[in-house]
Design an enzyme around this catalytic site. Sequence first.
Site, short mmCIF file in Angstrom:
data_model
loop_
_atom_site.label_atom_id
_atom_site.label_comp_id
_atom_site.label_asym_id
_atom_site.label_seq_id
_atom_site.Cartn_x
_atom_site.Cartn_y
_atom_site.Cartn_z
N LYS A 202 -3.22 34.80 106.77
CA LYS A 202 -2.37 33.71 106.29
C LYS A 202 -1.01 33.81 106.95
O LYS A 202 -0.34 34.84 106.85
CB LYS A 202 -2.25 33.77 104.77
CG LYS A 202 -1.29 32.73 104.21
CD LYS A 202 -1.34 32.68 102.70
CE LYS A 202 -0.32 31.69 102.18
NZ LYS A 202 -0.36 31.59 100.71
N LYS A 225 8.92 33.61 103.57
CA LYS A 225 7.83 34.52 103.21
C LYS A 225 7.42 35.42 104.38
O LYS A 225 6.31 35.94 104.43
CB LYS A 225 6.63 33.70 102.69
CG LYS A 225 6.96 32.87 101.45
CD LYS A 225 5.72 32.31 100.75
CE LYS A 225 6.11 31.56 99.46
NZ LYS A 225 4.93 31.08 98.69
N LYS A 256 -5.58 30.59 107.54
CA LYS A 256 -4.72 29.54 107.00
C LYS A 256 -3.36 29.55 107.67
O LYS A 256 -2.78 30.62 107.78
CB LYS A 256 -4.58 29.79 105.50
CG LYS A 256 -3.65 28.86 104.79
CD LYS A 256 -3.48 29.31 103.37
CE LYS A 256 -2.45 28.42 102.72
NZ LYS A 256 -2.01 28.93 101.46
C1 PBG Z 1 0.64 30.20 97.43
C2 PBG Z 1 -0.14 29.31 98.29
C3 PBG Z 1 0.37 28.45 99.27
C4 PBG Z 1 -0.69 27.67 99.71
C5 PBG Z 1 -1.84 28.08 99.02
N1 PBG Z 1 -1.48 29.12 98.15
C6 PBG Z 1 1.77 28.24 99.74
C7 PBG Z 1 2.57 29.35 100.25
O1 PBG Z 1 2.06 30.41 100.61
O2 PBG Z 1 3.78 29.16 100.30
C8 PBG Z 1 -0.56 26.56 100.72
C9 PBG Z 1 -1.60 25.51 100.70
C10 PBG Z 1 -1.24 24.24 101.38
O3 PBG Z 1 -0.18 24.11 102.04
O4 PBG Z 1 -2.03 23.30 101.25
N2 PBG Z 1 0.46 31.52 97.50
#
Ligand code: PBG
Length: 332
Positions: A202, A225, A256
């Site tokens: 991620k 983050k 992701k």
């Molecule tokens: C939170 C999380 C996020 C997403 C899924 N779970 C956002 C982030 O990490 O800030 C993003 C999903 C999307 O943008 O559709 N942990």
Amino acid sequence: MHPIQADFPATRHRRIRRTPALRALTRENELSVNDLIWPVFIREGTGVEEPIHSLPGVNRLSLDRLLVHAEEAAKLGIPAICLFPYTDAALRTETCEEAWNPENLTNRAIRALKREIPDLAVMTDIALDPYNANGHDGFVVNGEIINDETVAALVKMALAQAEAGADILGPSDMMDGRIGAIRTGLEAAGHRNVSIMSYAAKYASGFYGPFRDAVGASGRLVGDKKTYQMDPANGDEAIRLVARDLAEGADMVMVKPGMPYLDICHRVKQAFGAPTFAYQVSGEYAMIRAAALNGWIDGEKVMLESLMAFRRAGCDGVLTYFAPEAARLLRG
Ligand code: PBG
């Protein structure tokens, strides 16, 4: 692979593209409703379908409306739904205890879904951001997102979701060691059959903007983050993280965002052959939707093309806000 082909005109590639039948016969990949996971935003209330400004066509649903839409999704053949809560401001604290409250919004939604639509798989999100006063996925102490204490909290969150009946847990927090800790916790509590889809690779991405609006984290997030999510410049690191999460007990892994990271999807599938998923995230959805609404692209065509690209890259499935629409199109 070293394809053998005769010189032109013995080889004419257009021969097998000439008709729909020939194209169908020689098509290398298929996209079906079986490949879709539908992420849904939930909120308190009854009869509420609240639009999200930066995600046209996506609404925050109260639990009664969730059941109606989930039932439709199940009828369309969508195998799984993934829940993301919009938490009331009063329940967002620096200690995040709402995250593992057995009666929190997500856990009530899981119970209602498993009671009413037992065949639909329910996936969850494990991270503290929907409950955290400062919008981070972990506890913040003196400006640092602390790893080990966060992992202990994530285990409590995972156990509450498993207890409520979740089929797939989705740790999206990117703390180190959380998959092993959650797996150990699940086994110890007798939840042997709960699966984990790790958000293994991620990235710290700008494509999550609309999601943070949807869960009410945008205005709250202090800083970024980057100390826990990956640098978009890195590829080999993704392979190491996927290897680590599989070794710790993940059943499935995720990359992701999706479309800008198809090379990572491909590498992960090639390297491990494990069930591999991509998340077509909120910013990707928003770009396609916005261009379509402006009449600049053919929305349906681009949606299906983008989803097929994940299959071609090696993904077994995709989390996409387009799931119900795509399912309707795929079923004709
Ligand atoms: C939170 C999380 C996020 C997403 C899924 N779970 C956002 C982030 O990490 O800030 C993003 C999903 C999307 O943008 O559709 N942990």
